[in-house]
Design a protein around this motif. Sequence first.
Motif, PDB file in Angstrom:
ATOM      1  N   ARG A   1       0.824  -1.209   0.000  1.00  0.00           N
ATOM      2  CA  ARG A   1       0.000   0.000   0.000  1.00  0.00           C
ATOM      3  C   ARG A   1       0.860   1.262   0.000  1.00  0.00           C
ATOM      4  O   ARG A   1       0.473   2.289  -0.572  1.00  0.00           O
ATOM      5  CB  ARG A   1      -0.921   0.001   1.225  1.00  0.00           C
ATOM      6  CG  ARG A   1      -2.102  -0.944   1.165  1.00  0.00           C
ATOM      7  CD  ARG A   1      -3.159  -0.474   0.179  1.00  0.00           C
ATOM      8  NE  ARG A   1      -3.662   0.844   0.505  1.00  0.00           N
ATOM      9  CZ  ARG A   1      -4.703   1.082   1.306  1.00  0.00           C
ATOM     10  NH1 ARG A   1      -5.351   0.056   1.856  1.00  0.00           N
ATOM     11  NH2 ARG A   1      -5.108   2.313   1.542  1.00  0.00           N
ATOM     12  N   LEU A   2       2.019   1.173   0.637  1.00  0.00           N
ATOM     13  CA  LEU A   2       2.926   2.322   0.704  1.00  0.00           C
ATOM     14  C   LEU A   2       3.886   2.370  -0.488  1.00  0.00           C
ATOM     15  O   LEU A   2       4.771   3.225  -0.531  1.00  0.00           O
ATOM     16  CB  LEU A   2       3.731   2.274   2.007  1.00  0.00           C
ATOM     17  CG  LEU A   2       2.919   2.424   3.301  1.00  0.00           C
ATOM     18  CD1 LEU A   2       3.819   2.234   4.515  1.00  0.00           C
ATOM     19  CD2 LEU A   2       2.238   3.778   3.361  1.00  0.00           C
ATOM     20  N   GLU A   3       3.724   1.416  -1.424  1.00  0.00           N
ATOM     21  CA  GLU A   3       4.571   1.322  -2.618  1.00  0.00           C
ATOM     22  C   GLU A   3       6.029   1.050  -2.261  1.00  0.00           C
ATOM     23  O   GLU A   3       6.944   1.429  -2.997  1.00  0.00           O
ATOM     24  CB  GLU A   3       4.447   2.591  -3.469  1.00  0.00           C
ATOM     25  CG  GLU A   3       3.036   2.820  -3.996  1.00  0.00           C
ATOM     26  CD  GLU A   3       2.905   4.079  -4.827  1.00  0.00           C
ATOM     27  OE1 GLU A   3       3.925   4.790  -4.990  1.00  0.00           O
ATOM     28  OE2 GLU A   3       1.786   4.368  -5.301  1.00  0.00           O
ATOM     29  N   ARG A   4       6.231   0.367  -1.139  1.00  0.00           N
ATOM     30  CA  ARG A   4       7.575  -0.085  -0.741  1.00  0.00           C
ATOM     31  C   ARG A   4       7.680  -1.557  -1.148  1.00  0.00           C
ATOM     32  O   ARG A   4       7.633  -2.473  -0.336  1.00  0.00           O
ATOM     33  CB  ARG A   4       7.762   0.127   0.760  1.00  0.00           C
ATOM     34  CG  ARG A   4       7.775   1.599   1.147  1.00  0.00           C
ATOM     35  CD  ARG A   4       7.523   1.855   2.618  1.00  0.00           C
ATOM     36  NE  ARG A   4       8.513   1.250   3.487  1.00  0.00           N
ATOM     37  CZ  ARG A   4       8.523   1.408   4.817  1.00  0.00           C
ATOM     38  NH1 ARG A   4       7.607   2.176   5.399  1.00  0.00           N
ATOM     39  NH2 ARG A   4       9.437   0.816   5.557  1.00  0.00           N
ATOM     40  N   PHE A   5       7.820  -1.757  -2.448  1.00  0.00           N
ATOM     41  CA  PHE A   5       7.628  -3.089  -3.017  1.00  0.00           C
ATOM     42  C   PHE A   5       8.741  -4.071  -2.643  1.00  0.00           C
ATOM     43  O   PHE A   5       8.471  -5.263  -2.483  1.00  0.00           O
ATOM     44  CB  PHE A   5       7.500  -2.980  -4.537  1.00  0.00           C
ATOM     45  CG  PHE A   5       6.329  -2.149  -4.976  1.00  0.00           C
ATOM     46  CD1 PHE A   5       5.039  -2.541  -4.687  1.00  0.00           C
ATOM     47  CD2 PHE A   5       6.517  -0.954  -5.663  1.00  0.00           C
ATOM     48  CE1 PHE A   5       3.948  -1.780  -5.076  1.00  0.00           C
ATOM     49  CE2 PHE A   5       5.438  -0.185  -6.059  1.00  0.00           C
ATOM     50  CZ  PHE A   5       4.153  -0.593  -5.767  1.00  0.00           C
ATOM     51  N   ASP A   6       9.950  -3.595  -2.519  1.00  0.00           N
ATOM     52  CA  ASP A   6      11.037  -4.510  -2.156  1.00  0.00           C
ATOM     53  C   ASP A   6      10.818  -5.078  -0.755  1.00  0.00           C
ATOM     54  O   ASP A   6      10.995  -6.287  -0.523  1.00  0.00           O
ATOM     55  CB  ASP A   6      12.382  -3.788  -2.242  1.00  0.00           C
ATOM     56  CG  ASP A   6      12.758  -3.433  -3.675  1.00  0.00           C
ATOM     57  OD1 ASP A   6      12.214  -4.077  -4.597  1.00  0.00           O
ATOM     58  OD2 ASP A   6      13.573  -2.515  -3.873  1.00  0.00           O
ATOM     59  N   GLU A   7      10.419  -4.215   0.181  1.00  0.00           N
ATOM     60  CA  GLU A   7      10.143  -4.687   1.541  1.00  0.00           C
ATOM     61  C   GLU A   7       8.916  -5.595   1.561  1.00  0.00           C
ATOM     62  O   GLU A   7       8.855  -6.567   2.324  1.00  0.00           O
ATOM     63  CB  GLU A   7       9.936  -3.490   2.469  1.00  0.00           C
ATOM     64  CG  GLU A   7      11.199  -2.669   2.692  1.00  0.00           C
ATOM     65  CD  GLU A   7      10.909  -1.331   3.325  1.00  0.00           C
ATOM     66  OE1 GLU A   7      11.161  -1.177   4.534  1.00  0.00           O
ATOM     67  OE2 GLU A   7      10.431  -0.437   2.607  1.00  0.00           O
ATOM     68  N   ALA A   8       7.945  -5.267   0.714  1.00  0.00           N
ATOM     69  CA  ALA A   8       6.751  -6.115   0.626  1.00  0.00           C
ATOM     70  C   ALA A   8       7.113  -7.509   0.127  1.00  0.00           C
ATOM     71  O   ALA A   8       6.610  -8.518   0.643  1.00  0.00           O
ATOM     72  CB  ALA A   8       5.726  -5.467  -0.304  1.00  0.00           C
ATOM     73  N   MET A   9       8.003  -7.576  -0.845  1.00  0.00           N
ATOM     74  CA  MET A   9       8.397  -8.875  -1.392  1.00  0.00           C
ATOM     75  C   MET A   9       9.159  -9.696  -0.352  1.00  0.00           C
ATOM     76  O   MET A   9       8.950 -10.919  -0.237  1.00  0.00           O
ATOM     77  CB  MET A   9       9.259  -8.667  -2.639  1.00  0.00           C
ATOM     78  CG  MET A   9       9.481  -9.932  -3.448  1.00  0.00           C
ATOM     79  SD  MET A   9       7.944 -10.620  -4.123  1.00  0.00           S
ATOM     80  CE  MET A   9       7.616  -9.470  -5.460  1.00  0.00           C
ATOM     81  N   VAL A  10      10.006  -9.041   0.420  1.00  0.00           N
ATOM     82  CA  VAL A  10      10.728  -9.746   1.489  1.00  0.00           C
ATOM     83  C   VAL A  10       9.737 -10.311   2.501  1.00  0.00           C
ATOM     84  O   VAL A  10       9.863 -11.463   2.953  1.00  0.00           O
ATOM     85  CB  VAL A  10      11.728  -8.796   2.175  1.00  0.00           C
ATOM     86  CG1 VAL A  10      12.298  -9.440   3.435  1.00  0.00           C
ATOM     87  CG2 VAL A  10      12.857  -8.427   1.221  1.00  0.00           C
TER      88      VAL A  10
END
Length: 361
Positions: A212-221
């Motif tokens: 939701r925050l567009e922090r996709f790398d952290e989301a993928m982790v």
Amino acid sequence: MTKQDDKRAAVKARLAKAPSPTARTEVLRAHLLRRARSKSPTWIDELAELASECDVEPHVLRATVSTLAWQARDVGQSLPIVSADDAGPASTRELCRRYLHGFRLRFDFRFEALGAQVPVWLKADPDDALFLALSGFAGLGRQASRALRDVEESLESPNADQVTRNVCLHALWFGNDVDGQAERIIRLSDEMINRGEDEANLYFWRAYAFRRLERFDEAMVSIDRAIELHPPGMNIVHQDYVRERALIATSKLVLAQVAMHARQVSDELRAEMSSQLESAKAELRKQQEDAQKVVSDSLLKIVEILGLFIALAGFLVGSGVVAFRATGFWQNFASMSLVLLGSVLFFGLLRLVIRYRPQRR
């Protein structure tokens, strides 16, 4: 002593020797798992008896009920009957039944039914962190006004534990209209990770918040960690994790494409605006030059007209002197003719100057 009594005694002995709450939860879960996966919910009463006889802590009781409630739901076990009496704290037996009922309604996302039931339980046990968390879960699922307050009260409750915090985290996942929803999920999950309470669903909800925050790398982790911690079985839950992972990857790709197209459009707009600006500047310069030319021509005409008037004045003065000094008729006639001819010539030149319009290039 019957075989059932022997089993009960063995369970009590293992509970007494269990070194930690997690170990005690596992003893109870292992003992009741088979019955929890049957068609009858009577196992909850045996759990209540063991909890009373062995002084099982509330957080151990909640963790055990939560785990076994999922198993009971998986086999389609019927819901236990709960008392509607809200006069004073519930007995251990009734408390276990209410916990089981609440977890089952939560797992089925039956927000309306849970929202109608929990207030009755809170009248009897207003400080129970699990009931507060379930109330917040039901409320956020329905966008109720005080739902977030219930979640916050549950988190601040002195009897809050991993299970209640997990329910609160799940509740926030449904709070799409809550200000700072994603930040709240990340903050609570950080706290739980620091407490050593991380598990698969925590990372699943955490991945959603990062997306939701567009922090996709952290989301993928986070979603990869959820998949790693997910136990064998429960393929439906695993599919939810895989879908979230696909959403993260797709969202990242779409956002990158949008950003690229936005840059292209921005460059094109910038070039177009620059071209239009140069055209406007050129047109403005042309209009300024034309205006200056018109002003110059007008001033030139004024100067020419003034020159003609001065010449006329000089001519008239000179002609008047000549006429004044004339002595004969023919001299006077010649003088007057000269004045008349000069006046006609002046007006002819004046008309020519006024009518003149220089052609613009």
